[in-house]
Scaffold this active site. Structure first.
Site, short mmCIF file in Angstrom:
data_model
loop_
_atom_site.label_atom_id
_atom_site.label_comp_id
_atom_site.label_asym_id
_atom_site.label_seq_id
_atom_site.Cartn_x
_atom_site.Cartn_y
_atom_site.Cartn_z
N VAL A 187 -4.77 12.97 -7.62
CA VAL A 187 -4.31 12.69 -5.92
C VAL A 187 -3.54 13.84 -5.54
O VAL A 187 -3.84 14.40 -4.24
CB VAL A 187 -3.57 11.42 -6.02
CG1 VAL A 187 -3.03 11.08 -4.46
CG2 VAL A 187 -4.22 10.20 -6.36
N LYS A 234 2.12 2.32 -5.67
CA LYS A 234 2.16 1.02 -5.84
C LYS A 234 3.10 0.24 -6.54
O LYS A 234 3.84 -0.79 -6.04
CB LYS A 234 0.70 0.54 -5.52
CG LYS A 234 0.25 0.65 -7.02
CD LYS A 234 -1.43 0.35 -6.77
CE LYS A 234 -2.24 1.50 -6.15
NZ LYS A 234 -2.34 2.74 -7.20
N GLY A 294 -6.27 2.74 -0.88
CA GLY A 294 -6.81 3.83 -0.60
C GLY A 294 -7.13 4.30 0.92
O GLY A 294 -5.99 4.40 1.38
N ILE A 349 -8.50 2.61 3.14
CA ILE A 349 -8.48 1.40 4.18
C ILE A 349 -6.93 1.39 4.68
O ILE A 349 -6.00 1.29 3.99
CB ILE A 349 -8.81 0.29 3.58
CG1 ILE A 349 -10.22 0.38 2.82
CG2 ILE A 349 -8.91 -0.76 4.57
CD1 ILE A 349 -10.77 -0.97 2.19
N GLY A 367 -14.04 8.54 -14.49
CA GLY A 367 -12.53 8.73 -14.11
C GLY A 367 -12.06 7.47 -13.09
O GLY A 367 -11.05 7.52 -12.31
N GLU A 409 -8.73 4.43 -16.50
CA GLU A 409 -8.15 5.28 -17.41
C GLU A 409 -8.49 4.95 -18.97
O GLU A 409 -9.27 3.91 -19.06
CB GLU A 409 -6.57 4.80 -17.21
CG GLU A 409 -6.10 5.13 -15.91
CD GLU A 409 -5.97 6.72 -15.56
OE1 GLU A 409 -5.82 7.31 -16.48
OE2 GLU A 409 -5.90 7.05 -14.23
N ASP A 441 -2.88 -3.91 -10.91
CA ASP A 441 -3.05 -2.93 -9.69
C ASP A 441 -3.38 -3.89 -8.48
O ASP A 441 -2.60 -3.63 -7.52
CB ASP A 441 -4.21 -2.04 -9.87
CG ASP A 441 -4.34 -1.05 -8.84
OD1 ASP A 441 -3.84 0.00 -8.41
OD2 ASP A 441 -5.35 -1.25 -7.88
N LYS A 464 -0.48 -4.25 -5.27
CA LYS A 464 -0.83 -4.15 -3.59
C LYS A 464 -0.91 -5.26 -2.83
O LYS A 464 -0.34 -5.15 -1.42
CB LYS A 464 -2.60 -3.84 -3.74
CG LYS A 464 -2.78 -2.45 -4.09
CD LYS A 464 -4.26 -2.11 -4.59
CE LYS A 464 -4.58 -0.64 -5.20
NZ LYS A 464 -5.98 -0.38 -5.30
N GLY A 495 -9.67 7.19 -5.70
CA GLY A 495 -10.28 8.39 -5.70
C GLY A 495 -9.12 9.52 -4.96
O GLY A 495 -8.59 9.27 -4.17
#
Length: 403
Positions: free
Chosen positions: A14, A98, A127, A129, A180, A183, A194, A198, A296
């Site tokens: 990132v 996050k 991401g 959005i 990718g 992980e 995750d 969020k 991504g």
């Protein structure tokens, strides 16, 4: 703020995306002045002037010319240190971390107020959005009923390969890791954490209420089997990992993360691969749908850039809904209808269903469909971690509005 001079913490996938995007965005009037990394000698895919790199955080925090910190490190504890120290020094921050934000958001809000500076983090949720800023600015608390969707691109990619391409789950997971999207240890994504983090952040901006991670039922897709997949296909449905916060009455709401059976009539049915999709429902505007890449390098970097530009114009979250007098209360006293694959009759007898509407047994596998309170699922969640068990939700909220 005329010229934005950035101190960047983190230069992984990132961070390198941010470096590339900032260099392309000539109208941003932004430059990266210093990059803090753990290992100066580590090879990187992006060529960068070595003089920009440092392994000393203070070389950024003590630099009077740096007027914005951007933080995208993959260590929540380090992220917390960098972000809180920057805020204490009056340096505004843009973050994509996050897990750190979800665990410390009340403290971070107070720090922003105490030191009169800003923390922006649209990139931490979905991401590319822009869900946080939209919830913060455009959706009134009293009219908003639900925020629901696919918040994790890795698990969605895996399930898309399973349902749209007929790949076995293990093969789909391996493909996601090779590309990718997941992980080497994929548990953060496929176990739902995750999505959980969020959802916590989204709920603060949707309803003005913070709920800690430990209080929220979270269940992932790691134990999904061919039998579960076959059941969904026979019913012309897909299984998606869905996070949702829902007002169940005028003064109560609930929230959870778990697999869900999705029919073709639902917006999220067609959200495939590494994409995210978020449905926002309100009393007067029905449903609105936001769709985009949820992970991504470049999609996340584009969201970071949006927050960078917002800071150029002095933007900050006001957390207006947290000051509402009549914020809704969190409840888990909510009945759910679930599918559960189970190993044997002894296990089934230990599950506190209030009603079973369908029961199937065979030599290969067993399942029931029944009603159970969300509170009881939370009580037995350790039992549900058995690899021979899988549960999925049948959506029941607002079905009368979807006819």
């Amino acid at each position: 703020m005329n010229e934005i001079r950035i101190g960047l913490f983190g230069f992984g996938v990132v961070g390198q995306g941010i470096y590339r995007v900032i260099r392309r965005a000539t109208n941003a009037h932004a430059s990266i002045e210093r990059i803090c990394v753990r290992n100066l000698a580590k090879p990187r895919a992006v060529e960068v002037d070595p003089s920009l790199l440092t392994d000393n955080p203070d070389s950024i925090l003590d630099d009077p010319d740096i007027n914005l910190v951007v933080e995208v490190v993959d260590d929540p504890e380090a992220s917390y240190r960098f972000v809180t120290e920057a805020i204490r020094r009056g340096i505004p921050v843009v973050s994509g971390s996050k897990a750190m934000i979800a665990r410390h958001l009340p403290e971070l809000i107070e720090l922003q107020r105490k030191h009169s500076t800003a923390l922006l983090y649209d990139a931490s949720s979905c991401g590319s959005i822009p869900v946080i800023r939209n919830l913060e600015e455009y959706y009134d608390n009293d009219l908003l009923l639900e925020v629901k969707g696919i918040l994790n691109g890795s698990s969605n990619y895996i399930l898309s390969r399973v349902f749209d391409h007929g790949e076995p789950y293990d093969q789909a997971l391996t493909r996601a890791q090779q590309l990718g999207f997941a992980e080497s240890d994929p548990s953060f994504d496929i176990e739902g954490f995750d999505s959980l983090f969020k959802l916590i952040i989204i709920t603060v901006h949707a309803l003005g209420v913070y709920i800690s991670p430990e209080r929220i039922f979270t269940y992932g897709i790691s134990s999904i089997s061919d039998s579960d997949i076959r059941y969904a296909r026979e019913k012309s449905m897909k299984i998606k990992l869905v996070a949702q916060v829902v007002k169940v009455s005028a003064d109560r709401f609930t929230m959870f993360v778990m697999p869900e059976f999705v029919t073709p009539s639902r917006y999220i049915y067609s959200v495939d691969d590494e994409y995210n999709g978020v449905v926002i429902r309100g009393e007067c505007y029905d449903r609105q749908f936001m769709f985009g890449k949820g992970a991504g390098s470049l999609p996340t970097a584009s969201s970071i850039l949006s927050d960078v530009m917002a800071r150029r114009h002095g933007y900050r979250y006001e957390y207006k809904k947290m000051d509402y007098v009549d914020r809704p209360d969190y409840t888990t006293d909510v009945p759910l209808k679930i599918y559960m694959r189970y190993p044997d009759s002894d296990f089934l007898q230990s599950i506190p269903f209030t009603r079973i509407t369908e029961h199937y047994t065979s030599a290969d596998y067993n399942y029931v469909i029944g009603e159970i309170p969300l509170s009881r699922l939370i009580e037995i969640r350790d039992r549900l971690s058995d690899k021979n068990v899988f549960i999925a939700n049948f959506p029941q909220f607002f079905l009368d509005l979807d006819d």
